[in-house]
Design an enzyme around this catalytic site. Structure first.
Site: not given
Length: 344
Positions: A13, A15, A246, A262
């Site tokens: 996971h 980005h 993340d 965030a």
């Protein structure tokens, strides 16, 4: 133990963002991870097979020379997603689709507002063997931000899991005891990722002595009883829990502002920080399962065959990194000492 060798890990996971940011984020992850599940919350979001293929090409173009890093692509679910979208995405190599409640995180405004309307989509995903990745928070404005994960389980996740027992579900970046308990008690088709920040920190590290924007992520850090529950979960060695950083980059000025973004950009230190947590808990022998084995086994993918070695040697995370556009980004744990280091 002062040295440990693991099968090369994967990040289940993260980005990468898009554009020039890829020149920073892709090499940062590719230095240690063989594969990564790439989140689809771009602007506009990655909602069909054509967009997936194009985004994957941009990621591959940003790999360091000679790298065989493999991005694993995901589809952004909306209330306009069709069963044909799922079929086409699967044919394009998509391994999972992401359920964001609308407004739950960065660039999720286009996401799901009516969950029940997606049940035919979940059925098609189970049929074609596509995993469901879940950002598990309710988003109504009147609900306390610290309660949103636990409420999502009772309102939504339990219903999905019960209705589609053959659908593989990853409860991503879990942050609470309720989430850990739910995953442990659910069927073998339910698993979870855990970030380094939720193992290392609790909400005191966000709010005590001043607001610390570089520790701000969503789901937000919780009280220490939840941090301890996550640490206890990984200590079991259960194959239901695996590595998902993340890692979520935002430029420094977008974090250090009156309304900061965030996300913790952990790609440059994540594996070393996980090693530190596992070592502190006296379970360093369980790191390989968490980082390198449980994820591919759950996804039905082969384990990596290459290895990476970590040594117990102190180093300091850089205070900032300069992006290709010249702006700084502050990595997670910036300026902090880490006790494990990748052997070069």
């Amino acid at each position: 133990m002062t040295q440990i060798t693991l099968l090369t890990p994967d990040d289940w996971h993260l980005h990468f963002r898009d554009g020039d940011m890829l020149k920073e984020t892709v090499p940062a992850t590719a230095r240690l991870f063989q594969r990564a599940i790439v989140m689809p919350n771009l602007l506009p979001p990655v909602t069909d097979a054509k967009m997936v293929i194009e985004y994957r090409e941009r990621i591959l173009a940003a790999r360091p020379e000679g790298s065989d890093f493999e991005p694993l692509m995901t589809l952004f679910l909306t209330n306009d997603t069709t069963e044909q979208d799922i079929i086409d995405a699967k044919a394009a190599g998509v391994v999972a689709a992401k359920l964001y409640p609308a407004g739950a995180t960065t660039n999720s405004d286009a996401a799901v507002k009516a969950l029940d309307a997606l049940f035919p989509i979940f059925e098609k995903m189970a049929e074609v063997g596509m995993l469901l990745l879940v950002h598990g928070e309710v988003t109504e404005s009147h609900i306390d931000i610290f309660d949103r994960e636990a409420l999502f389980i009772e309102r939504n996740l339990r219903r999905i899991v019960d209705a589609f027992p053959t659908l593989k579900v990853v409860f991503e970046h879990i942050t609470t005891k309720e989430a850990a308990d739910f995953v442990m008690s659910a069927s073998d088709n339910v698993a979870a990722t855990i970030t380094p920040q939720h193992l290392l920190l609790n909400r005191n590290d966000l709010l005590v002595g001043g607001v610390r924007p570089h520790n701000f992520c969503l789901p937000v850090l919780k009280r220490n009883i939840h941090q301890e529950a996550l640490r206890a979960a990984i200590a079991t060695g259960s194959s239901k829990f695996f590595l998902g950083t993340d890692s979520a980059p935002h430029e420094k000025h977008r974090k250090e502002s009156a309304c900061g973004c965030a996300g913790c950009y952990s790609a440059w230190s994540a594996l070393e920080l996980y090693a530190q947590v596992f070592d502190d808990l006296g379970i360093i022998d369980k790191l390989e399962g968490f980082a390198s084995i449980h994820g591919p086994d759950f996804y039905g993918l082969p384990r990596n065959t290459s290895t990476v070695t970590l040594v117990k040697e102190k180093w300091t995370v850089p205070s900032e990194i300069i992006l290709p556009n010249g702006n700084p980004i502050v990595p997670f744990f910036a300026g902090e000492e880490v006790s494990w280091k990748v052997k070069s």
